[in-house]
Design a protein around this motif. Structure first.
Motif, PDB file in Angstrom:
ATOM      1  N   VAL A   1       3.192   9.836   2.270  1.00  0.00           N
ATOM      2  CA  VAL A   1       3.922   9.984   0.820  1.00  0.00           C
ATOM      3  C   VAL A   1       3.808   8.716   0.524  1.00  0.00           C
ATOM      4  CG1 VAL A   1       6.034  10.843   0.634  1.00  0.00           C
ATOM      5  CG2 VAL A   1       4.633  11.449   2.650  1.00  0.00           C
ATOM      6  N   GLY A   2       3.961   7.587   1.406  1.00  0.00           N
ATOM      7  CA  GLY A   2       4.274   6.963   0.085  1.00  0.00           C
ATOM      8  C   GLY A   2       2.767   6.097  -0.451  1.00  0.00           C
ATOM      9  N   ARG A   3       1.087   7.045   0.026  1.00  0.00           N
ATOM     10  CA  ARG A   3       0.537   6.247  -0.091  1.00  0.00           C
ATOM     11  C   ARG A   3       0.370   6.793  -1.864  1.00  0.00           C
ATOM     12  NH1 ARG A   3      -4.878   6.639   3.270  1.00  0.00           N
ATOM     13  NH2 ARG A   3      -5.628   5.614   1.503  1.00  0.00           N
ATOM     14  N   VAL A   4       1.053   7.531  -2.275  1.00  0.00           N
ATOM     15  CA  VAL A   4       0.592   8.383  -3.983  1.00  0.00           C
ATOM     16  C   VAL A   4       1.410   6.984  -5.102  1.00  0.00           C
ATOM     17  CG1 VAL A   4       2.044  10.302  -5.220  1.00  0.00           C
ATOM     18  CG2 VAL A   4       1.028  10.821  -2.802  1.00  0.00           C
TER      19      VAL A   4
ATOM     20  N   VAL B   1      -4.612  12.824  -8.935  1.00  0.00           N
ATOM     21  CA  VAL B   1      -3.184  12.141  -9.063  1.00  0.00           C
ATOM     22  C   VAL B   1      -3.036  11.931 -10.468  1.00  0.00           C
ATOM     23  CG1 VAL B   1      -1.478  10.331  -8.736  1.00  0.00           C
ATOM     24  CG2 VAL B   1      -2.550  11.439  -6.950  1.00  0.00           C
ATOM     25  N   LEU B   2      -4.647  10.894 -11.256  1.00  0.00           N
ATOM     26  CA  LEU B   2      -4.641  11.054 -12.360  1.00  0.00           C
ATOM     27  C   LEU B   2      -4.882  12.346 -13.458  1.00  0.00           C
ATOM     28  CD1 LEU B   2      -4.884   9.219 -14.953  1.00  0.00           C
ATOM     29  CD2 LEU B   2      -7.137   9.414 -14.923  1.00  0.00           C
ATOM     30  N   GLY B   3      -5.721  13.415 -12.965  1.00  0.00           N
ATOM     31  CA  GLY B   3      -5.943  14.162 -14.080  1.00  0.00           C
ATOM     32  C   GLY B   3      -4.814  15.032 -13.667  1.00  0.00           C
ATOM     33  N   ALA B   4      -3.881  15.644 -12.479  1.00  0.00           N
ATOM     34  CA  ALA B   4      -2.927  16.393 -12.495  1.00  0.00           C
ATOM     35  C   ALA B   4      -1.326  16.155 -13.053  1.00  0.00           C
ATOM     36  CB  ALA B   4      -2.270  16.186 -11.048  1.00  0.00           C
ATOM     37  N   SER B   5      -1.195  14.728 -13.465  1.00  0.00           N
ATOM     38  CA  SER B   5      -0.331  14.100 -13.985  1.00  0.00           C
ATOM     39  C   SER B   5      -0.155  13.759 -15.531  1.00  0.00           C
ATOM     40  CB  SER B   5       0.383  12.673 -13.631  1.00  0.00           C
ATOM     41  OG  SER B   5      -0.793  11.678 -13.680  1.00  0.00           O
ATOM     42  N   LEU B   6      -1.236  13.948 -15.580  1.00  0.00           N
ATOM     43  CA  LEU B   6      -2.331  14.084 -16.952  1.00  0.00           C
ATOM     44  C   LEU B   6      -2.020  15.236 -18.223  1.00  0.00           C
ATOM     45  CD1 LEU B   6      -3.504  12.415 -19.569  1.00  0.00           C
ATOM     46  CD2 LEU B   6      -5.836  12.783 -19.060  1.00  0.00           C
ATOM     47  N   LEU B   7      -2.472  16.146 -17.237  1.00  0.00           N
ATOM     48  CA  LEU B   7      -1.853  17.689 -17.819  1.00  0.00           C
ATOM     49  C   LEU B   7      -0.411  17.970 -17.356  1.00  0.00           C
ATOM     50  CD1 LEU B   7      -4.173  19.450 -15.561  1.00  0.00           C
ATOM     51  CD2 LEU B   7      -4.645  19.647 -18.379  1.00  0.00           C
TER      52      LEU B   7
ATOM     53  N   ARG C   1       0.550  -0.948   0.263  1.00  0.00           N
ATOM     54  CA  ARG C   1      -0.286  -0.289  -0.168  1.00  0.00           C
ATOM     55  C   ARG C   1       0.731   1.388  -0.111  1.00  0.00           C
ATOM     56  NH1 ARG C   1      -2.665   0.806   4.263  1.00  0.00           N
ATOM     57  NH2 ARG C   1      -1.954  -0.570   5.813  1.00  0.00           N
ATOM     58  N   ASN C   2       1.646   1.533   1.028  1.00  0.00           N
ATOM     59  CA  ASN C   2       3.045   2.591   0.939  1.00  0.00           C
ATOM     60  C   ASN C   2       5.046   2.263   1.202  1.00  0.00           C
ATOM     61  OD1 ASN C   2       2.994   1.888   3.717  1.00  0.00           O
ATOM     62  ND2 ASN C   2       1.622   2.753   3.871  1.00  0.00           N
TER      63      ASN C   2
ATOM     64  N   TRP D   1      -9.088   2.103  -2.105  1.00  0.00           N
ATOM     65  CA  TRP D   1      -8.619   2.577  -1.040  1.00  0.00           C
ATOM     66  C   TRP D   1      -7.021   3.311  -0.921  1.00  0.00           C
ATOM     67  CZ3 TRP D   1      -7.896  -3.181  -2.309  1.00  0.00           C
ATOM     68  CH2 TRP D   1      -8.566  -4.151  -1.259  1.00  0.00           C
ATOM     69  N   SER D   2      -7.282   4.461  -2.126  1.00  0.00           N
ATOM     70  CA  SER D   2      -6.145   5.207  -2.304  1.00  0.00           C
ATOM     71  C   SER D   2      -6.292   6.727  -1.416  1.00  0.00           C
ATOM     72  CB  SER D   2      -5.993   5.587  -3.472  1.00  0.00           C
ATOM     73  OG  SER D   2      -7.736   6.206  -3.937  1.00  0.00           O
ATOM     74  N   GLN D   3      -5.698   7.464  -1.066  1.00  0.00           N
ATOM     75  CA  GLN D   3      -5.531   8.820  -0.436  1.00  0.00           C
ATOM     76  C   GLN D   3      -6.427  10.012  -1.000  1.00  0.00           C
ATOM     77  OE1 GLN D   3      -1.392  10.631   0.321  1.00  0.00           O
ATOM     78  NE2 GLN D   3      -2.708  11.058   1.887  1.00  0.00           N
ATOM     79  N   PHE D   4      -6.540   9.913  -2.835  1.00  0.00           N
ATOM     80  CA  PHE D   4      -7.291  10.663  -2.974  1.00  0.00           C
ATOM     81  C   PHE D   4      -8.459  10.763  -3.281  1.00  0.00           C
ATOM     82  CE2 PHE D   4      -2.783  13.257  -3.031  1.00  0.00           C
ATOM     83  CZ  PHE D   4      -3.404  14.010  -1.187  1.00  0.00           C
ATOM     84  N   ALA D   5      -8.284   9.316  -4.523  1.00  0.00           N
ATOM     85  CA  ALA D   5      -9.798   9.784  -5.096  1.00  0.00           C
ATOM     86  C   ALA D   5     -10.439   8.254  -4.487  1.00  0.00           C
ATOM     87  CB  ALA D   5      -9.119   8.120  -6.009  1.00  0.00           C
ATOM     88  N   GLY D   6      -9.851   7.691  -2.554  1.00  0.00           N
ATOM     89  CA  GLY D   6     -10.309   7.130  -2.010  1.00  0.00           C
ATOM     90  C   GLY D   6     -11.816   8.215  -1.562  1.00  0.00           C
TER      91      GLY D   6
END
Length: 448
Positions: A164-167, A424-430, A157-158, A238-243
């Motif tokens: 921080v590791g959950r990212v 996380v997906l949206g920011a990294s895609l931009l 998981r992290n 289970w994720s930090q932000f999307a979860g």
């Protein structure tokens, strides 16, 4: 005249704007799959390797903690209150948090405590022989996971790096489905154009060099795509932000897992812990609840005890009851059959992700899927090496064609929309779109 009548009508041509977006989208999709795979690949690889290790933890538990988990079968048994008392004596500074009575004649009873020095969300658990009342072991556990499994679970998981590791795991889960879908589209379209159904489903044994690697990468990725989508969807819960967004959405749509009320009748009086545990278990079993179960004492005085089924293998058993500890009256019952469909699907998906839904068959499927993801990532890097920029005659992914402005705008809009729910997906895609635009401009300026 007859020729005119019999002729099939010509298919309607796509509007020029649609053709322009589609033509401009393909080179962008190729570069997206290639470059994102290049940079996100290590995260996915680590998640796959740690997930592969996690799949064998049930067998590791049995091997490493056999004395704590199993006892010789016997016809005699001590009552639950005696077992709880023995566990409390073994953890004298603990506060009782859960009881899992032995579900089989050869299993131990688990009694969990909140104790000083135990990590947050963990418990100090005493494993009691239900036939003799003797404590066989005291271990720190995370839910039902024993120390080794809990350590591997945290690694997956992290990476034992905390929040921080959950990212890392969220980045892997966010991009896994995108890479699976984009790779699937590119592979199927490429093969369909060449009318090679067999070579779409199976690798080309006669191919050589980069074509051979691409054949294996595409074919294995095709077969693993559905599993990748499932792992991505369940992993994001289970994720930090999307979860957090998933939980909020489920709450808004009333898709959450229902729970029984802890409210007690005004006339209820407190009961000793051991006596209360035995009484609520007997009441739940009399009301039709079958093993395995977990008994949870109230967090505050004056509340009901909870008895819940905890079988996550098929068929799932997840009924729960609130019981008055003083009288043994069942105050409320929630049956798994009455859960919202979304809550059931979430429970099934998470159990499958953990490899416990169908037992060994589920484990073997996850092992095959993890190995498939690992080799697909490795083959992806092998293709990059064979096409590396420093190699003579190498061409950039997607060719020299630049993506159209409309295509970039469509993908950018998708990144913004996805970013609301999957940050996380949206920011990294931009970031990818920005980096790709700068790189294309740099290449264009050098060429001129």
């Amino acid at each position: 005249m007859s020729d005119t009548l019999d002729a099939a009508p010509a298919p309607a041509a796509d509007p020029p704007a649609a053709r322009g977006i589609r033509a401009g989208l393909r080179p962008l999709l190729v570069r997206l799959h290639f470059h994102v795979g290049l940079f996100v690949g290590p995260f996915i690889l680590v998640a796959a390797v740690t997930g592969l290790i996690y799949t064998i933890t049930p067998q590791l538990d049995q091997l490493l903690y056999r004395d704590a988990l199993t006892v010789p079968a016997a016809t005699t048994a001590v009552d639950l209150r005696t077992q709880v008392a023995a566990a409390a004596a073994a953890v004298p500074d603990g506060t009782l948090t859960s009881i899992r009575p032995a579900a089989t004649p050869t299993a131990t009873t688990r009694v969990g405590f909140d104790s000083p020095g135990v990590a947050e969300d963990d418990a100090r658990t005493a494993f009691v022989d239900p036939h003799t009342g003797q404590v066989r072991a005291v271990l720190d556990t995370f839910g039902e996971w024993l120390p080794t499994r809990a350590w591997i679970d945290t690694l997956h998981r992290n990476l034992h790096l905390g929040e921080v590791g959950r990212v890392y795991s969220e980045l892997a889960a966010s991009w896994l489905w995108v890479l699976a879908v984009s790779g699937l589209v590119l592979w199927v379209v490429r093969r369909r154009r060449r009318s090679r159904l067999r070579r779409t489903l199976l690798p080309e044994a006669s191919a050589r060099g980069r074509a051979r690697v691409r054949s294996w990468h595409g074919s294995v990725g095709l077969w693993a795509a559905i599993g990748m989508l499932g792992l991505s969807a369940t992993g994001l819960t289970w994720s930090q932000f999307a979860g957090t967004n998933v939980s909020a959405l489920r709450t808004a749509l009333d898709w959450t897992t229902p729970s029984v009320s802890a409210e007690l009748p005004a006339a209820s009086v407190p009961a000793p812990t051991g006596e209360a545990a035995e009484r609520v278990l007997a009441a739940a079993r009399a009301a039709g609840m079958t093993d395995p179960v977990a008994i949870t004492p109230p967090e505050e005085a004056g509340q009901a005890w909870t008895v819940a089924q905890v079988q996550r293998s098929w068929p799932l058993k997840q009924d729960s009851m609130a019981v008055d500890p003083s009288s043994g009256t069942v105050l409320e019952t929630i049956r798994y059959a009455d859960w919202p469909v979304a809550a059931k699907l979430a429970e099934i998906g998470i159990s499958a992700h953990m490899g416990i839904l169908f037992g060994v068959a589920n484990q073997l499927l996850l092992i095959a899927l993890a190995l498939g993801i690992i080799v697909v990532v490795v083959w992806g890097y092998r293709m990059w090496w064979l096409r590396r920029p420093t190699r003579s005659g190498a061409t950039a992914p997607g060719g020299t064609e630049r993506p159209g402005v409309a295509a970039v705008a469509v993908v950018g809009l998708a990144a913004v929309v996805l970013g609301v729910f999957l940050p996380v997906l949206g920011a990294s895609l931009l970031l990818f779109l920005l980096g790709d635009a700068l790189w294309q401009e740099y290449r264009r300026s050098r060429a001129s």
